[in-house]
Write a protein that holds these residues in place. Structure first.
Motif, PDB file in Angstrom:
ATOM      1  N   ASP A 214      34.608  33.784  -3.218  1.00 36.21           N
ATOM      2  CA  ASP A 214      35.417  34.981  -3.480  1.00 36.21           C
ATOM      3  C   ASP A 214      36.905  34.638  -3.501  1.00 36.21           C
ATOM      4  O   ASP A 214      37.672  35.220  -4.271  1.00 36.21           O
ATOM      5  CB  ASP A 214      35.127  36.022  -2.405  1.00 36.21           C
ATOM      6  N   MET A 215      37.258  33.697  -2.668  1.00 38.63           N
ATOM      7  CA  MET A 215      38.654  33.234  -2.617  1.00 38.63           C
ATOM      8  C   MET A 215      39.072  32.643  -3.964  1.00 38.63           C
ATOM      9  O   MET A 215      40.172  32.906  -4.475  1.00 38.63           O
ATOM     10  CB  MET A 215      38.741  32.185  -1.502  1.00 38.63           C
ATOM     11  N   LYS A 216      38.182  31.851  -4.542  1.00 39.72           N
ATOM     12  CA  LYS A 216      38.494  31.240  -5.840  1.00 39.72           C
ATOM     13  C   LYS A 216      38.555  32.293  -6.944  1.00 39.72           C
ATOM     14  O   LYS A 216      39.414  32.224  -7.837  1.00 39.72           O
ATOM     15  CB  LYS A 216      37.436  30.189  -6.186  1.00 39.72           C
ATOM     16  N   LYS A 217      37.643  33.290  -6.892  1.00 38.29           N
ATOM     17  CA  LYS A 217      37.640  34.326  -7.921  1.00 38.29           C
ATOM     18  C   LYS A 217      38.924  35.141  -7.906  1.00 38.29           C
ATOM     19  O   LYS A 217      39.401  35.573  -8.960  1.00 38.29           O
ATOM     20  CB  LYS A 217      36.436  35.250  -7.726  1.00 38.29           C
ATOM     21  N   ARG A 218      39.474  35.361  -6.726  1.00 37.29           N
ATOM     22  CA  ARG A 218      40.711  36.139  -6.610  1.00 37.29           C
ATOM     23  C   ARG A 218      41.957  35.280  -6.792  1.00 37.29           C
ATOM     24  O   ARG A 218      43.064  35.748  -6.546  1.00 37.29           O
ATOM     25  CB  ARG A 218      40.759  36.832  -5.246  1.00 37.29           C
ATOM     26  N   GLU A 219      41.741  34.010  -7.201  1.00 38.70           N
ATOM     27  CA  GLU A 219      42.843  33.079  -7.457  1.00 38.70           C
ATOM     28  C   GLU A 219      43.728  32.893  -6.223  1.00 38.70           C
ATOM     29  O   GLU A 219      44.944  32.771  -6.318  1.00 38.70           O
ATOM     30  CB  GLU A 219      43.690  33.555  -8.649  1.00 38.70           C
ATOM     31  N   CYS A 220      43.075  32.898  -5.073  1.00 38.03           N
ATOM     32  CA  CYS A 220      43.762  32.582  -3.817  1.00 38.03           C
ATOM     33  C   CYS A 220      43.491  31.113  -3.519  1.00 38.03           C
ATOM     34  O   CYS A 220      42.346  30.724  -3.265  1.00 38.03           O
ATOM     35  CB  CYS A 220      43.256  33.479  -2.691  1.00 38.03           C
ATOM     36  N   VAL A 221      44.501  30.287  -3.567  1.00 35.76           N
ATOM     37  CA  VAL A 221      44.322  28.837  -3.473  1.00 35.76           C
ATOM     38  C   VAL A 221      44.032  28.451  -2.022  1.00 35.76           C
ATOM     39  O   VAL A 221      44.836  28.732  -1.127  1.00 35.76           O
ATOM     40  CB  VAL A 221      45.585  28.102  -3.977  1.00 35.76           C
ATOM     41  N   PRO A 222      42.895  27.784  -1.758  1.00 25.62           N
ATOM     42  CA  PRO A 222      42.618  27.330  -0.387  1.00 25.62           C
ATOM     43  C   PRO A 222      43.543  26.172  -0.002  1.00 25.62           C
ATOM     44  O   PRO A 222      44.091  25.485  -0.875  1.00 25.62           O
ATOM     45  CB  PRO A 222      41.155  26.883  -0.445  1.00 25.62           C
ATOM     46  N   ASN A 223      43.691  25.957   1.278  1.00 30.31           N
ATOM     47  CA  ASN A 223      44.542  24.871   1.758  1.00 30.31           C
ATOM     48  C   ASN A 223      43.749  23.967   2.700  1.00 30.31           C
ATOM     49  O   ASN A 223      42.534  24.081   2.818  1.00 30.31           O
ATOM     50  CB  ASN A 223      45.797  25.428   2.439  1.00 30.31           C
ATOM     51  N   GLN A 224      44.454  23.089   3.389  1.00 27.46           N
ATOM     52  CA  GLN A 224      43.797  22.119   4.258  1.00 27.46           C
ATOM     53  C   GLN A 224      43.020  22.797   5.389  1.00 27.46           C
ATOM     54  O   GLN A 224      41.943  22.345   5.773  1.00 27.46           O
ATOM     55  CB  GLN A 224      44.838  21.167   4.844  1.00 27.46           C
ATOM     56  N   VAL A 225      43.556  23.904   5.906  1.00 30.39           N
ATOM     57  CA  VAL A 225      42.880  24.619   6.998  1.00 30.39           C
ATOM     58  C   VAL A 225      41.526  25.137   6.527  1.00 30.39           C
ATOM     59  O   VAL A 225      40.535  25.093   7.276  1.00 30.39           O
ATOM     60  CB  VAL A 225      43.772  25.768   7.501  1.00 30.39           C
ATOM     61  N   THR A 226      41.455  25.616   5.296  1.00 31.86           N
ATOM     62  CA  THR A 226      40.197  26.132   4.756  1.00 31.86           C
ATOM     63  C   THR A 226      39.135  25.040   4.708  1.00 31.86           C
ATOM     64  O   THR A 226      38.004  25.215   5.192  1.00 31.86           O
ATOM     65  CB  THR A 226      40.419  26.693   3.343  1.00 31.86           C
ATOM     66  N   TYR A 227      39.498  23.897   4.144  1.00 30.60           N
ATOM     67  CA  TYR A 227      38.534  22.801   4.018  1.00 30.60           C
ATOM     68  C   TYR A 227      38.178  22.205   5.381  1.00 30.60           C
ATOM     69  O   TYR A 227      37.040  21.773   5.591  1.00 30.60           O
ATOM     70  CB  TYR A 227      39.104  21.723   3.093  1.00 30.60           C
TER      71      TYR A 227
END
Length: 441
Positions: free
Chosen positions: A306-319
């Motif tokens: 859902d994060m990718k669909k909303r064009e919200c770029v993940p960062n190091q904390v996400t991964y």
């Protein structure tokens, strides 16, 4: 008159010495001072230096100064803390990092200085200096002095007590663990001719969530959501509650409580979307981390997509949340895949917090060659592993007779990095210096 920085620092040092020596702020000291060197910036710097000089105890050496230190989980009780000190029982929490006698002296000298420059130099305090003085009372645990000071300065005509200064004071009280006092400050804003705004509501909701008072926090949120309310909630309001539900749920040992808190966090996320707020990367990170740590990987992956669909770029904390989960569950290939995807997509650079769980998982599954390669890759990237990680890999390689496969240059760089880190810690924590045992001849 704008003072140069060396002159300003000299004045601060001289006043700090006078305070430590407990010299009175009177006409004699005023006559030995420059004609009128006081500026609002200088007075603010002097007031902000007092906690460093008076509010610290030996246990506070090397304490983390940023907002990332562990927040108190309970409302502080000054009477209980004083009783524990009198009985010589160890005091835990923020109360352990303050010396009551020194703090009392610091508050006394700060108050004398605050009104001394008004009386002898005609200095007119503004919002910044009054706010710093009020924060001193909060950090020094003197609430009677705080209420008297605010009542006194709020009667002035220049409006030195504003909504932003009260909000800053509530934040200070919340960080010190005095949430009930912060809530009393919130409800007494009208007494000081101030009206709470969305930042004031967010500050008090954050303070309430830090001690687990979700009932009162939800009451304030419901109040903000009333039709026609002047200050409706924003995305940060929902992020505070989502983060608190995830963090507080993981700190409980009851599975039912964990399920309840995670359900509340997801419900708050859906409510946030329903009201038209766009969640940012911080909101997603809080929820993904909570789902990963409570073994809800399916929901975490849904949020990631859902994060990718909303064009919200993940960062190091996400991964890193996924890397830690897959490392704990021994799905190491997927953890490595997550790390490589992060680097390939340019969403972040693998750090020590990314490599460490992977290396530990590889050592536990006896995949020592891959653990060694990751350690070499980590060192070549300019990172230094923890001493525990270094010894863990070294012992595992030694037990399998593979210690010679690790290059001596890598050994040297890791040892030098660990030694340099230990020396830097010992500079701020001299009590941690190892004492050599001298044997009698």
């Amino acid at each position: 008159m704008k003072l140069s920085k060396p002159l300003s620092n000299r004045i601060i040092d001289q006043l700090a010495a006078a305070m430590i020596q407990n010299r009175p702020f009177d006409a004699v000291l005023a006559s030995s001072t420059l004609s009128n060197p006081w500026t609002h910036h200088l007075v603010s710097d002097i007031l902000r230096s007092i906690p460093r000089l008076f509010f610290t105890s030996p246990r506070s050496i090397g304490r983390q100064k940023s907002f990332r230190h562990r927040s108190p989980l309970k409302q502080r009780n000054l009477r209980d803390e004083s009783t524990r000190r009198r009985l010589e029982v160890l005091v835990l929490g923020p109360g352990a990092y303050i010396d009551p006698e020194k703090a009392s002296l610091g508050l006394q000298k700060a108050t004398e200085f605050f009104f001394w420059i008004e009386t002898h130099f005609g200095f007119e305090h503004d919002e910044t200096t009054c706010r710093d003085m009020a924060c001193l009372f909060a950090k020094g645990n003197d609430f009677k002095g705080l209420w008297d000071f605010l009542r006194r300065v709020s009667r002035r005509e220049n409006g030195v007590v504003t909504t932003s200064s009260i909000t800053c004071l509530m934040k200070c009280l919340g960080e010190e663990g005095f949430v009930k006092e912060a809530l009393a400050m919130f409800y007494r804003m009208k007494e000081y001719h101030c009206k709470p705004d969305v930042y004031a509501y967010n500050t008090i909701i954050n303070a309430l969530c830090r001690v687990g008072n979700f009932k009162k926090a939800r009451f304030l949120l419901d109040q903000m959501q009333l039709p026609g309310f002047r200050y409706p909630p924003d995305a940060y309001t929902y992020t505070i509650l989502i983060s608190a539900y995830c963090r507080y749920g993981m700190q409980t040992g009851c599975r039912k409580a964990i399920r309840r808190r995670m359900w509340e966090a997801n419900r708050m996320f859906r409510e946030m979307l329903f009201r038209g707020f766009a969640p940012d990367v911080v909101t997603y990170n809080c929820l993904i981390d909570g789902c990963c740590k409570t073994n809800r990987i399916g929901r975490a992956l849904e949020l990631f997509e859902d994060m990718k669909k909303r064009e919200c770029v993940p960062n190091q904390v996400t991964y890193n949340s996924f890397v830690r989960y897959y490392s704990v569950t021994n799905e190491i290939e997927r953890a490595v895949e997550m790390m490589r995807t992060m680097e390939k997509m340019g969403h972040g650079v693998a750090g020590s917090s990314t490599y460490t769980p992977l290396i530990h998982a590889l050592v536990e599954t006896r995949r020592l060659a891959e653990a060694r390669d990751l350690v070499v890759e980590m060192v070549e990237a300019g990172l230094v592993p923890r001493e525990y990680t270094y010894k863990l890999v070294l012992d595992a390689l030694n037990s399998e007779g593979m210690v010679g496969t690790l290059d001596e240059e890598v050994h040297k760089r890791m040892r030098e990095g660990i030694d340099q880190r230990c020396r830097s810690v010992m500079k701020i924590k001299p009590v941690m210096a190892r004492k050599e045992v001298v044997s009698n001849p």
